[in-house]
Design a protein around this motif. Structure first.
Motif, short mmCIF file in Angstrom:
data_model
loop_
_atom_site.label_atom_id
_atom_site.label_comp_id
_atom_site.label_asym_id
_atom_site.label_seq_id
_atom_site.Cartn_x
_atom_site.Cartn_y
_atom_site.Cartn_z
N GLU A 28 6.72 -22.52 -18.03
CA GLU A 28 6.80 -23.67 -17.12
C GLU A 28 5.92 -23.43 -15.88
OE1 GLU A 28 10.51 -26.42 -15.68
OE2 GLU A 28 10.73 -24.27 -15.60
N ILE A 29 5.43 -24.53 -15.33
CA ILE A 29 4.71 -24.44 -14.05
C ILE A 29 5.58 -25.11 -13.00
CG2 ILE A 29 2.62 -24.98 -12.79
CD1 ILE A 29 1.14 -25.12 -15.38
N LEU A 30 5.99 -24.32 -12.03
CA LEU A 30 6.92 -24.83 -11.03
C LEU A 30 6.21 -24.95 -9.69
CD1 LEU A 30 10.10 -25.25 -10.37
CD2 LEU A 30 9.83 -23.03 -9.30
N GLY A 31 6.32 -26.11 -9.09
CA GLY A 31 5.72 -26.31 -7.77
C GLY A 31 6.75 -26.06 -6.69
N ILE A 155 2.70 -15.70 -9.57
CA ILE A 155 3.27 -16.22 -8.35
C ILE A 155 2.10 -16.47 -7.41
CG2 ILE A 155 4.93 -15.81 -6.49
CD1 ILE A 155 6.41 -15.46 -8.96
N LEU A 156 1.82 -17.73 -7.14
CA LEU A 156 0.63 -18.05 -6.35
C LEU A 156 1.05 -18.77 -5.07
CD1 LEU A 156 -1.42 -19.50 -9.35
CD2 LEU A 156 -1.41 -17.16 -8.53
N ASP A 157 0.77 -18.14 -3.95
CA ASP A 157 1.15 -18.73 -2.67
C ASP A 157 -0.05 -19.52 -2.13
OD1 ASP A 157 2.62 -19.37 -0.46
OD2 ASP A 157 3.15 -17.32 0.06
N ARG A 182 2.07 -18.82 -19.95
CA ARG A 182 2.46 -18.07 -18.76
C ARG A 182 3.42 -18.89 -17.92
NH1 ARG A 182 1.24 -14.22 -21.15
NH2 ARG A 182 -0.88 -13.99 -21.87
N THR A 183 4.29 -18.21 -17.21
CA THR A 183 5.18 -18.89 -16.29
C THR A 183 4.55 -18.82 -14.91
OG1 THR A 183 6.96 -17.99 -17.61
CG2 THR A 183 7.56 -18.94 -15.50
N VAL A 184 4.47 -19.96 -14.25
CA VAL A 184 3.77 -19.99 -12.97
C VAL A 184 4.66 -20.59 -11.88
CG1 VAL A 184 1.70 -20.78 -11.76
CG2 VAL A 184 1.61 -20.40 -14.23
N ILE A 185 4.68 -19.96 -10.73
CA ILE A 185 5.26 -20.61 -9.55
C ILE A 185 4.14 -20.73 -8.55
CG2 ILE A 185 6.91 -20.47 -7.65
CD1 ILE A 185 8.71 -18.83 -9.24
N LEU A 186 3.89 -21.93 -8.07
CA LEU A 186 2.87 -22.06 -7.04
C LEU A 186 3.41 -22.85 -5.87
CD1 LEU A 186 1.11 -25.00 -6.94
CD2 LEU A 186 0.54 -24.21 -9.21
N SER A 187 3.06 -22.40 -4.69
CA SER A 187 3.50 -23.14 -3.51
C SER A 187 2.30 -23.90 -2.97
CB SER A 187 4.03 -22.19 -2.44
OG SER A 187 2.96 -21.63 -1.71
N THR A 188 2.57 -25.01 -2.36
CA THR A 188 1.46 -25.81 -1.86
C THR A 188 1.96 -26.81 -0.84
OG1 THR A 188 -0.28 -27.34 -2.48
CG2 THR A 188 1.73 -27.44 -3.76
N SER A 195 1.94 -33.11 -8.47
CA SER A 195 2.13 -34.05 -9.57
C SER A 195 1.09 -33.83 -10.65
CB SER A 195 2.12 -35.49 -9.06
OG SER A 195 1.24 -35.64 -8.01
N MET A 196 -0.06 -33.25 -10.29
CA MET A 196 -1.08 -33.01 -11.30
C MET A 196 -0.80 -31.79 -12.15
SD MET A 196 -4.79 -33.75 -9.75
CE MET A 196 -4.43 -34.22 -8.10
N THR A 197 -0.33 -30.70 -11.51
CA THR A 197 -0.23 -29.45 -12.27
C THR A 197 1.18 -29.06 -12.69
OG1 THR A 197 -0.30 -28.36 -10.12
CG2 THR A 197 -2.30 -28.31 -11.42
N CYS A 198 2.18 -29.51 -11.96
CA CYS A 198 3.50 -28.92 -12.18
C CYS A 198 4.39 -29.78 -13.05
CB CYS A 198 4.21 -28.68 -10.86
SG CYS A 198 3.25 -27.66 -9.78
N GLN A 199 5.24 -29.09 -13.85
CA GLN A 199 6.23 -29.81 -14.63
C GLN A 199 7.50 -30.05 -13.84
OE1 GLN A 199 5.92 -26.83 -17.43
NE2 GLN A 199 3.88 -27.58 -17.86
N ARG A 200 7.71 -29.16 -12.86
CA ARG A 200 8.92 -29.31 -12.06
C ARG A 200 8.61 -28.97 -10.61
NH1 ARG A 200 14.13 -26.87 -12.67
NH2 ARG A 200 13.03 -24.99 -13.23
N VAL A 201 9.34 -29.58 -9.72
CA VAL A 201 9.11 -29.35 -8.29
C VAL A 201 10.39 -28.88 -7.64
CG1 VAL A 201 8.21 -30.33 -6.17
CG2 VAL A 201 7.68 -31.40 -8.35
N ILE A 202 10.24 -27.92 -6.75
CA ILE A 202 11.36 -27.53 -5.89
C ILE A 202 10.96 -27.88 -4.49
CG2 ILE A 202 12.46 -25.56 -4.83
CD1 ILE A 202 12.77 -24.32 -7.45
N ILE A 203 11.81 -28.61 -3.81
CA ILE A 203 11.52 -28.88 -2.40
C ILE A 203 12.49 -28.07 -1.56
CG2 ILE A 203 11.41 -30.63 -0.60
CD1 ILE A 203 10.50 -32.60 -2.64
N ILE A 204 11.92 -27.35 -0.63
CA ILE A 204 12.73 -26.44 0.17
C ILE A 204 12.46 -26.77 1.63
CG2 ILE A 204 10.92 -24.69 0.05
CD1 ILE A 204 13.01 -22.56 0.06
#
Ligand SMILES: Nc1ncnc2c1ncn2[C@@H]1O[C@H](COP(=O)(O)OP(=O)(O)OP(=O)(O)O)[C@@H](O)[C@H]1O
Ligand SMILES: [Mg+2]
Lengths: 314, 260
Positions: A28-31, A155-157, A182-188, A195-204
């Motif tokens: 999964e790619i997580l934003g 893990i990409l910051d 690959r499993t990816v977490i990226l912050s942005t 919306s272009m790259t991630c399948q799921r979003v976490i808002i913190i």
């Protein structure tokens, strides 16, 4: 693949993150979204074993980041926010060094370095010292070192910060191509990127999870707490009071007053009420004229602002 | 082992990619050479006087090149090391902390011990080059007299062990701060204290005095340069000192992980 449970980090008495819980599935790619100081970097630093949490657990591929730190680190490629690199090394030499430390086989290292340099567009700077590179190229080297051992978890910051538009597109598609395997977490901070790259979003926000969902659901769900622009021909005072009486309407105001009594009104409905349908009957009953009625779409930006200012979704 | 070697290699390389190693080694050699020249010139003047003047010769007694040149030469070098080695070690962890590269280094699958020992070995490499470059002085002495080989060898082994102790302390100091100047001052200060500690042995009670004397660098240094044979006790001292500093260093990296 990544499980985070009740993760809390305090810096002295200051808040870092507070009771954060989420999981990321394999492939999964997580934003990771949030305003400045929300705790994105803090969460990532805990997952990458750079620092321990004050309480709570984090596991990567089943290994606890604190107990089995070495096993976790073997599986992770990390791009820190500030992209710290050894400025006194040449690009391929640096990548070989990192590859060696990350356990890339000695016989494969040259071809592996060539591969990531291709992927990250670094062939033009193969002779340069990292200290001589521009910000965007350093970013690419940072990404290359994260990818060098083809890790299971990335893990990409803020990976695309400082890149030119062409490179942003390339890197995004590179990241997108990693998903699945690959499993990816990226912050942005760049919302279209999510919306272009991630399948799921976490808002913190302020160290707490505010929302976890797919970008589409988030947009859809928040659009239901709608605002409509309605253009009605009728006496202003009466329109305001009659429309205001509808019980799904939370607010109504004149947006633009036109000639001959045709005004544009801004009507805001209560959350989850789907109240658009309640307006026409009132107009019909009053025998006014309806010229226009359209919902105001919310972009991911609006949603983001709304979430982090409201802070009470879910 | 592979990681240790990679870090060792990188550390050596970064010394040579920056002017630090070059400047420190050059200045060190200039100072050592200058002092060596003075010792040597004094010795040859005295020898010359003794040759021409029988009364003076009797006064000087036995003129010994080992006693008068070789030993002061090593004693001087050990003093310069005290000043120069903190300059080599100050950047080792401080720089990584300041520039943030430690964040990546500590998230690679590398053990803390491999990082510390690799960096330690890299610095020892530079230091070894530095003291080996003083060998021409010994050849000069060899040309003009017959120094005792045992003293020369034990002198170099002594310097090497002492260097290991100095460097381990310096790296530890560098691991507790992100400021290179602070690291240098702290390591220089502590080295100086360990150097001088033996002095206060005179005022302290006998048992405490013995402890102070044992902990101080001075008597161990004197032994290394005075006798032809190296005492295992002195080598043990330097080794324990080095190991203790490396142990503290491991703790300080660990606490970095703890506190974040
Ligand atoms: N080393 C530190 N010492 C003390 N407080 C810290 C430290 N690092 C972060 N914080 C605090 O923790 C909170 C979260 O910071 P964090 O760096 O995780 O935010 P972020 O979401 O990455 O923000 P940004 O978008 O600006 O990168 C902030 O309030 C910050 O002040
Ligand atoms: Mg951040």
């Amino acid at each position: 693949m990544i499980e985070v449970e009740n993760l809390t980090k305090k810096y002295g008495n200051a808040r870092g993150i507070n009771d954060v819980t989420f999981t990321v599935e394999k492939g999964e790619i997580l934003g990771f979204l949030g305003p400045n100081g929300a705790g994105k970097t803090t969460t990532m630093r805990i997952i990458t074993c750079f620092m321990p949490a004050t309480s709570g657990k984090a596991r990567v591929a089943g290994f606890d980041v604190f107990e089995d730190s070495l096993e976790v680190r073997k599986r992770i490629g990390y791009l820190p926010e500030s992209v710290p690199l050894y400025t006194d090394m040449q690009v391929p030499v640096y990548l070989e060094f990192v590859g060696g430390l990350k356990g890339v086989d000695r016989r494969e290292i040259k071809s592996r370095v060539g591969q990531v340099m291709d992927d990250c567009g670094l062939n033009g700077v193969a002779k340069k010292f990292i200290g001589e590179l521009s910000k965007g190229y350093r970013q690419r080297v940072g990404l290359a070192q994260a990818l060098i051992n083809d890790p299971e978890v990335l893990i990409l910051d803020e990976p695309t910060i400082g890149l030119d538009p062409k490179q942003i597109i390339e890197i995004r598609s590179l990241i997108k191509g990693l998903g699945g395997r690959r499993t990816v977490i990226l912050s942005t901070h760049i919302l279209p990127e999510v919306s272009m790259t991630c399948q799921r979003v976490i808002i913190i926000n302020e160290g707490r999870l505010v929302a976890v969902d797919t970008p589409q659901n988030l947009t859809a769900q928040l659009q239901r707490s709608q605002q409509f622009i309605v253009r009605i021909g009728g006496p202003e005072k009466e329109v305001l009071s009659e429309v205001g009486k509808i019980n799904t309407v939370s607010k109504v105001a004149v947006k633009e007053s036109g000639a001959d009594g045709i005004n544009s009104y801004m009507v805001e409905f209560k959350k989850d009420s789907d109240g658009g349908k309640d307006i026409p009957p009132v107009i019909v009953r009053k025998n006014w004229a309806l010229y226009e009625m359209r919902p105001i779409g919310m972009s991911l930006e609006d949603i983001f602002i709304k979430l982090v200012t409201e802070e009470k979704i879910h | 082992m592979k990681n240790f070697f990679l870090i060792f290699q990188k550390e050596l390389r970064s010394y040579f990619n920056s002017p630090i190693a070059f400047v420190v080694i050059t200045i060190f050699l200039i100072i050592s050479g200058y002092f060596f020249y003075n010792i040597f010139a004094t010795f040859s003047t005295i020898s010359f006087q003794a040759m021409t003047n029988a009364i003076l010769a009797r006064q000087y007694g036995q003129l010994n090149i080992t006693e008068m040149v070789v030993r002061p030469f090593f004693a001087n070098i050990s003093l310069f090391m005290l000043i120069m080695l903190p300059m080599l070690t100050m950047r080792i962890f401080s720089e990584e902390k300041k520039s943030g590269t430690i964040e990546l280094l500590l998230t690679y699958p590398v053990k803390d011990s491999e990082v510390i020992l690799g960096k330690f070995a890299g610095c020892m490499g530079i230091f070894t080059i530095m003291i080996l470059l003083t060998l021409p002085c010994i050849f000069l002495i060899e040309l003009f007299g017959e120094p005792e080989l045992g003293v020369v060898v034990s002198g170099y082994v002594g310097l090497f062990c002492m260097g290991a102790a100095f460097i381990s302390l310096g790296i530890f100091a560098s691991s507790v701060t992100e400021n290179q100047i602070v690291a240098a001052v702290v390591s220089f200060g502590f080295l100086l204290i360990f150097f001088m500690m033996g002095y206060s042995a005179g005022f302290a009670s006998e048992s405490i005095g013995d402890v102070l004397k044992y902990l101080s660098f001075m008597p161990h240094m004197y032994n290394s340069f005075a006798k032809g044979v190296l005492d295992t006790e002195d080598i043990m001292y330097y080794m324990l000192f080095t190991l203790f500093c490396i142990f503290l260093n491991m703790r300080s990296l660990e606490s970095k992980r703890w506190r974040g």
